[in-house]
Design a protein around this motif. Structure first.
Motif, PDB file in Angstrom:
ATOM      1  N   ASN B 295      38.880  42.637  45.471  1.00 29.53           N
ATOM      2  CA  ASN B 295      39.042  42.617  44.022  1.00 29.53           C
ATOM      3  C   ASN B 295      38.482  41.339  43.405  1.00 29.53           C
ATOM      4  O   ASN B 295      38.949  40.864  42.379  1.00 29.53           O
ATOM      5  CB  ASN B 295      40.495  42.832  43.602  1.00 29.53           C
ATOM      6  N   SER B 296      37.432  40.808  44.064  1.00 29.96           N
ATOM      7  CA  SER B 296      36.825  39.593  43.518  1.00 29.96           C
ATOM      8  C   SER B 296      35.523  39.901  42.800  1.00 29.96           C
ATOM      9  O   SER B 296      34.840  38.992  42.343  1.00 29.96           O
ATOM     10  CB  SER B 296      36.579  38.610  44.659  1.00 29.96           C
ATOM     11  N   PHE B 297      35.170  41.186  42.700  1.00 25.96           N
ATOM     12  CA  PHE B 297      33.908  41.531  42.058  1.00 25.96           C
ATOM     13  C   PHE B 297      34.030  41.408  40.537  1.00 25.96           C
ATOM     14  O   PHE B 297      35.134  41.461  39.989  1.00 25.96           O
ATOM     15  CB  PHE B 297      33.492  42.955  42.435  1.00 25.96           C
ATOM     16  N   LEU B 303      38.725  44.533  34.161  1.00 27.51           N
ATOM     17  CA  LEU B 303      39.774  45.497  34.504  1.00 27.51           C
ATOM     18  C   LEU B 303      41.139  44.838  34.357  1.00 27.51           C
ATOM     19  O   LEU B 303      42.083  45.431  33.842  1.00 27.51           O
ATOM     20  CB  LEU B 303      39.595  45.986  35.948  1.00 27.51           C
ATOM     21  N   LYS B 304      41.215  43.577  34.819  1.00 26.85           N
ATOM     22  CA  LYS B 304      42.512  42.883  34.798  1.00 26.85           C
ATOM     23  C   LYS B 304      42.991  42.687  33.358  1.00 26.85           C
ATOM     24  O   LYS B 304      44.127  43.036  33.028  1.00 26.85           O
ATOM     25  CB  LYS B 304      42.379  41.532  35.512  1.00 26.85           C
ATOM     26  N   THR B 305      42.113  42.189  32.501  1.00 27.44           N
ATOM     27  CA  THR B 305      42.559  41.891  31.140  1.00 27.44           C
ATOM     28  C   THR B 305      42.729  43.159  30.307  1.00 27.44           C
ATOM     29  O   THR B 305      43.707  43.292  29.582  1.00 27.44           O
ATOM     30  CB  THR B 305      41.566  40.957  30.431  1.00 27.44           C
ATOM     31  N   ALA B 318      49.207  47.517  43.808  1.00 28.41           N
ATOM     32  CA  ALA B 318      48.914  47.311  45.229  1.00 28.41           C
ATOM     33  C   ALA B 318      47.608  47.988  45.639  1.00 28.41           C
ATOM     34  O   ALA B 318      46.946  47.554  46.584  1.00 28.41           O
ATOM     35  CB  ALA B 318      50.065  47.842  46.067  1.00 28.41           C
ATOM     36  N   GLU B 319      47.223  49.046  44.956  1.00 29.89           N
ATOM     37  CA  GLU B 319      46.030  49.775  45.396  1.00 29.89           C
ATOM     38  C   GLU B 319      44.741  49.174  44.858  1.00 29.89           C
ATOM     39  O   GLU B 319      43.653  49.530  45.315  1.00 29.89           O
ATOM     40  CB  GLU B 319      46.139  51.253  44.987  1.00 29.89           C
ATOM     41  N   HIS B 320      44.837  48.259  43.875  1.00 29.81           N
ATOM     42  CA  HIS B 320      43.622  47.680  43.316  1.00 29.81           C
ATOM     43  C   HIS B 320      42.884  46.855  44.365  1.00 29.81           C
ATOM     44  O   HIS B 320      43.490  46.010  45.022  1.00 29.81           O
ATOM     45  CB  HIS B 320      43.951  46.805  42.086  1.00 29.81           C
ATOM     46  N   GLY B 321      41.608  47.131  44.515  1.00 31.39           N
ATOM     47  CA  GLY B 321      40.829  46.397  45.502  1.00 31.39           C
ATOM     48  C   GLY B 321      40.800  47.051  46.870  1.00 31.39           C
ATOM     49  O   GLY B 321      40.109  46.579  47.758  1.00 31.39           O
ATOM     50  N   LEU B 370      23.390  45.856  38.341  1.00 32.38           N
ATOM     51  CA  LEU B 370      24.683  45.773  39.029  1.00 32.38           C
ATOM     52  C   LEU B 370      25.403  44.494  38.648  1.00 32.38           C
ATOM     53  O   LEU B 370      26.626  44.485  38.459  1.00 32.38           O
ATOM     54  CB  LEU B 370      24.478  45.842  40.549  1.00 32.38           C
ATOM     55  N   GLU B 371      24.644  43.393  38.523  1.00 32.66           N
ATOM     56  CA  GLU B 371      25.221  42.113  38.136  1.00 32.66           C
ATOM     57  C   GLU B 371      25.823  42.223  36.728  1.00 32.66           C
ATOM     58  O   GLU B 371      26.942  41.785  36.459  1.00 32.66           O
ATOM     59  CB  GLU B 371      24.118  41.042  38.173  1.00 32.66           C
ATOM     60  N   GLN B 372      25.056  42.888  35.864  1.00 36.00           N
ATOM     61  CA  GLN B 372      25.438  43.026  34.466  1.00 36.00           C
ATOM     62  C   GLN B 372      26.760  43.785  34.302  1.00 36.00           C
ATOM     63  O   GLN B 372      27.601  43.434  33.484  1.00 36.00           O
ATOM     64  CB  GLN B 372      24.308  43.771  33.752  1.00 36.00           C
ATOM     65  N   ILE B 373      26.953  44.845  35.107  1.00 37.71           N
ATOM     66  CA  ILE B 373      28.162  45.644  34.950  1.00 37.71           C
ATOM     67  C   ILE B 373      29.248  45.237  35.936  1.00 37.71           C
ATOM     68  O   ILE B 373      30.316  45.834  35.955  1.00 37.71           O
ATOM     69  CB  ILE B 373      27.864  47.155  35.102  1.00 37.71           C
ATOM     70  N   GLY B 374      28.988  44.187  36.716  1.00 39.40           N
ATOM     71  CA  GLY B 374      30.040  43.634  37.563  1.00 39.40           C
ATOM     72  C   GLY B 374      30.252  44.339  38.880  1.00 39.40           C
ATOM     73  O   GLY B 374      31.326  44.263  39.470  1.00 39.40           O
ATOM     74  N   PHE B 375      29.245  45.056  39.368  1.00 38.14           N
ATOM     75  CA  PHE B 375      29.386  45.719  40.664  1.00 38.14           C
ATOM     76  C   PHE B 375      28.540  45.066  41.746  1.00 38.14           C
ATOM     77  O   PHE B 375      28.383  45.617  42.833  1.00 38.14           O
ATOM     78  CB  PHE B 375      29.017  47.201  40.539  1.00 38.14           C
ATOM     79  N   SER B 376      28.000  43.895  41.425  1.00 38.98           N
ATOM     80  CA  SER B 376      27.136  43.218  42.386  1.00 38.98           C
ATOM     81  C   SER B 376      27.907  42.877  43.654  1.00 38.98           C
ATOM     82  O   SER B 376      29.018  42.348  43.583  1.00 38.98           O
ATOM     83  CB  SER B 376      26.603  41.939  41.733  1.00 38.98           C
ATOM     84  N   GLY B 377      27.335  43.201  44.792  1.00 37.99           N
ATOM     85  CA  GLY B 377      27.991  42.910  46.064  1.00 37.99           C
ATOM     86  C   GLY B 377      28.904  44.018  46.530  1.00 37.99           C
ATOM     87  O   GLY B 377      29.206  44.147  47.715  1.00 37.99           O
ATOM     88  N   MET B 378      29.374  44.833  45.601  1.00 35.60           N
ATOM     89  CA  MET B 378      30.293  45.910  45.966  1.00 35.60           C
ATOM     90  C   MET B 378      29.503  47.117  46.463  1.00 35.60           C
ATOM     91  O   MET B 378      29.909  47.810  47.394  1.00 35.60           O
ATOM     92  CB  MET B 378      31.092  46.299  44.725  1.00 35.60           C
TER      93      MET B 378
END
Lengths: 369, 445
Positions: B295-297, B303-305, B318-321, B370-378
């Protein structure tokens, strides 16, 4: 007041022996047919047609089939799912069989859909006779266990032997597009639900009529005699082997057609898993709830088991309640279970008996004594 | 007494009849403006433990889009769920119910079940609604000319099987000849998918493949594992399992002493749910993934805020991430991206399935996007085209350390050119022939 046969005199044997001797029943029957054939296709939308009425009709055929075997001939069977699978796979093999290539013709040629369905029924009937053999020695619940063998063996066979699925990698068969008349597609994704529905409805009407009449001729009476007391039946000259195997054959014929219809007219593609033991139980529950040994009961039971869950899942939404889907699913199970228990307590002989009581009450209404 | 019971029964029958009429009258779309996205999920039934986190992730991403951006391109997302219970018949019913809802009909279906995707495969072509089978479904549907409405991005089962064998090859320093590999699979359309690829690989690489089907739901595997652990003793076991089958397999494998680090599952066999159910014995088990857990992506910040802290999340924190929650997010991203690309061409309004098909077909998840929408690395970049509906995604092997999944390899690119692609083509053409489909000419588009 309205439902009274006083004054209806029968002047011939044919009039006395007809299926619906009471005029009101006949009127109701023909009205129902008219509604089913004409009004429903006009009124119902595609969702209703494709996902509610078609599975209901298919399951009606299956429960007719099982009712012949269990309700009329008294042979308990848990092999319905296996026989339905046989019908589906037989229909698949028949419909994809290129007759042209087999007989060395230049053009590819395929069996007509009507023959595919009939052929699937006949093949399943043969398989049913094979698995009906133990019924000559085993009775009651023990026979149910023996027919379980059909359920598991047949599914295993279709899963194991790739020939049945035309060597598909996933073991899934899907209905090839075929026409009923030139220009009228009946299977495959392009077939219109109304065409499928009307074809299936005609099939159901013919099969139900056939079943009803067989039950009224010597064969049906022989089955009921075997069911009520097999030794007595044997003494009055009914041959148990022939009679029991005929019951298995006819029952499997119906189940085979139901399986073929499930695969070709309803889902369009199936894997053997679709005909698991749960289907066998479902059909058995249908005839128990609907009424053993009753054609009408087969339809009532099929309606109860297939339509009620759909109703229960869609009900809360329509009442404007926004309940999460998982809670709806769980509610469905609970209400459905409670209703089954309720109906069986109110009338242990099934919905058909309830219907019969209603008719008796109606005759006396409004002056019961 | 009789009469009163009878009367009661009649009342109940009438209530049921009234409800029936209600259903007949209803079932139509609610008149609200926006883009209707159907969620064909399963929160009940034997496979619910895997279905729930996926459904929550899928829903939460659309909640995020609505909360943060007011939908996609200003068009609000109308998200709605239907419970299929991983049952093909119910799935078909859900499909028929949802396909016509909303102002423009369903955008795209993601049934999260290979069985259901097979069941609606032909229907989506007739109804012109995209079917996205992300990491599941029919592999040869990657051939876009035969399956215009089916998308398999970013990877298929065949690609997964190839990646796993590549990984085993890396572990064995390329010497696969004479090795014994067993496949333990769910005996359904889903589990049978990789067999053809593994057989082709066995012939190509010279390893010996043994098949072990496990009947649904997969609770009975004692005999299977006795045979594997005591008799066959393979070098590696590959698993295509789902639901309770996974934890059962891990426990049985441990019972016969099979080394966990030689036991590799497909992505549906590698989730926290299964590992926690199997307990301590699961440590060391490996699984292929195409979307990484964690959940560091970037996307988690919003999503958190906007969703979690605002109390709008569907499930528990608990299921997040977790693996499957993230896969739900990723799946939602694919639908959303398809809608976005389609909007760029057809305008910012509710679109039809046919327009979204164009959008999904032109998805280009580049590293920048992917970087722009926050999925980079995932997830690794994918780019689709008319004929390639898989988009060149890659697979990574992860290992369970007893608490969470750790990457155990680099991203592995499945061998598509010259190996998988010809297999897809061959299988798809056979399908086209059986169904009487004329493949569209992609060179003209």
């Amino acid at each position: 007041m309205f439902y009274r046969e006083a004054g209806q005199f029968k002047a011939s044997y044919a009039a006395d022996q007809q299926i619906f001797p009471i005029r009101q029943d006949r009127i109701a029957y023909y009205t129902l047919l008219a509604v089913a054939f004409a009004a429903v296709p006009m009124v119902a939308n595609e969702y209703w047609m494709a996902t509610i009425l078609i599975p209901f009709l298919v399951m009606s055929i299956a429960s007719l089939g099982l009712n012949i075997l269990t309700g009329y001939a008294g042979q308990l069977s848990l092999g319905t799912g296996g026989f339905m699978a046989t019908g589906a796979f037989a229909a698949y093999k028949l419909s994809t069989w290129d007759i042209g290539a087999t007989f060395g013709l230049a053009e590819p040629m395929h069996l007509h859909m009507v023959f595919v369905f009939l052929g699937a029924g006949v093949i399943t009937a043969a398989v049913g006779v094979l698995f009906g053999m133990p019924s000559l020695r085993i009775k009651g619940f023990y026979l149910a266990v023996a027919t379980l063998a059909a359920q598991f063996f047949l599914l295993w066979l279709f899963n194991k032997v790739p020939w049945f699925t035309n060597y598909s990698t996933s073991g899934v068969i899907s209905a090839p597009p075929r026409e009923l008349f030139p220009g009228v597609v009946i299977t495959g994704p392009m077939a219109h639900p109304v065409t499928k529905y009307l074809f299936l409805l005609s099939l159901v009407v013919l099969l139900a009529l056939g079943a009803k009449n067989i039950m009224r001729c010597h064969l049906g009476r022989a089955w009921m005699a075997i069911r009520d007391m097999d030794i007595a039946a044997e003494i009055i000259g009914i041959r148990p082997m022939r009679t029991k195997l005929a019951a298995f054959a006819l029952s499997s014929f119906y189940c085979g057609i139901a399986g073929a219809a499930w695969a070709f007219l309803y889902t369009g593609s199936v894997e053997p898993l679709a005909f698991s033991i749960e289907v066998s139980f479902k059909v058995l529950f249908m005839i128990i709830i609907g009424g053993l040994g009753s054609i009408m009961g087969s339809f009532l039971g099929a309606a109860f088991i297939t339509l009620l869950p759909v109703l229960l899942t869609n009900g809360p939404r329509l009442l404007g309640l926004n309940i999460p889907v998982d809670i709806i699913s769980h509610l469905e199970f609970m209400i459905f279970g409670a209703l089954i228990i309720f109906f069986l307590i109110v009338e242990p002989h099934g919905l058909a008996r309830l219907w019969q009581i209603a008719k008796e009450k109606l005759r006396l209404w409004p002056f019961p004594y | 007494m009789r009469l009163s019971k009878f009367t009661k029964a009649s009342v109940y029958t009438m209530v049921a009849a009234a409800l029936t009429v209600g259903v007949l009258a209803g079932g139509e779309a609610r008149a609200e403006d926006g883009q209707y996205v159907p969620g064909m999920v399963y929160r009940t039934g034997p496979y619910a433990p895997g279905g729930i986190p996926w459904a929550d992730g899928y829903a939460d991403y659309f909640t995020l889009l609505n909360e943060r951006d007011g939908g996609i391109g200003g068009v609000k997302i109308l998200y709605d769920e239907c419970d299929s219970a991983y049952n093909n018949d119910k799935g078909v019913e859900c499909y028929e119910k949802m396909k016509g809802q909303g102002p423009t009909g369903a955008s795209a279906f993601q049934p999260l079940s290979t069985g259901i995707s097979y069941a609606i495969l032909d229907r989506v072509r007739a109804d012109k609604i995209p079917l996205i089978t992300s990491g599941l479904g029919r592999a040869d549907a990657s051939v876009g000319s035969v399956f215009p409405y089916v998308f398999t991005l970013p990877v298929t089962y065949w690609a997964g099987a190839d990646a796993i064998v590549q990984y085993i090859g890396q572990q064995e320093k390329g010497a696969l000849k004479g090795k014994k590999i067993a496949l333990v699979y769910h005996d359904s359309a889903y589990g049978k998918e990789p067999i053809k690829t593994l057989e082709a690989l066995a012939a190509k690489e010279g390893f010996e493949l043994s098949l072990f089907p496990v009947p649904h739901p997969g609770l009975e595997q004692k005999a299977t594992w006795l045979k594997i652990g005591r008799q066959l003793r393979p070098d590696y076991v590959i698993m295509w399992g789902w639901g309770v089958m996974n934890a059962t397999a891990l426990k049985e494998a441990a019972a016969v002493g099979f080394p966990m680090d030689h036991f590799i599952g497909v992505w549906w066999s590698g989730s926290e749910v299964d590992m926690n159910a199997a307990g301590a014995v699961a440590k060391g088990f490996k699984a292929a993934q195409f979307i990484l857990p964690g959940n560091s992506f970037g996307v988690y910040k919003d999503l958190k805020t906007k969703v979690f802290d605002a109390g709008k999340a569907k499930g528990e924190a608990a299921e997040h991430g977790t693996v499957i929650y993230n896969r739900g997010l990723g799946a939602a991203l694919l639908t959303a991206e398809g809608i976005k690309v389609a909007q760029d061409k057809f305008g910012k309004k509710p679109l039809t399935g046919e327009q979204i098909q164009w959008g999904v077909e032109h998805i280009n998840l580049s590293p920048e996007r992917l970087e722009q929408i926050g999925f980079s690395g995932m997830i690794n970049p994918v780019k689709l085209s008319c004929n390639d509906h898989e988009g060149g995604g890659s697979v990574i092997i992860t290992q369970w350390d007893g608490k969470e999944w750790q990457p155990a390899s680099d991203w592995i690119m499945p061998r598509r050119e010259g190996f998988l692609r010809p297999m897809y083509e061959e299988s798809a053409m056979a399908y086209a022939k059986e169904k009487g489909i004329t493949p569209r000419d992609c060179s003209k588009e």
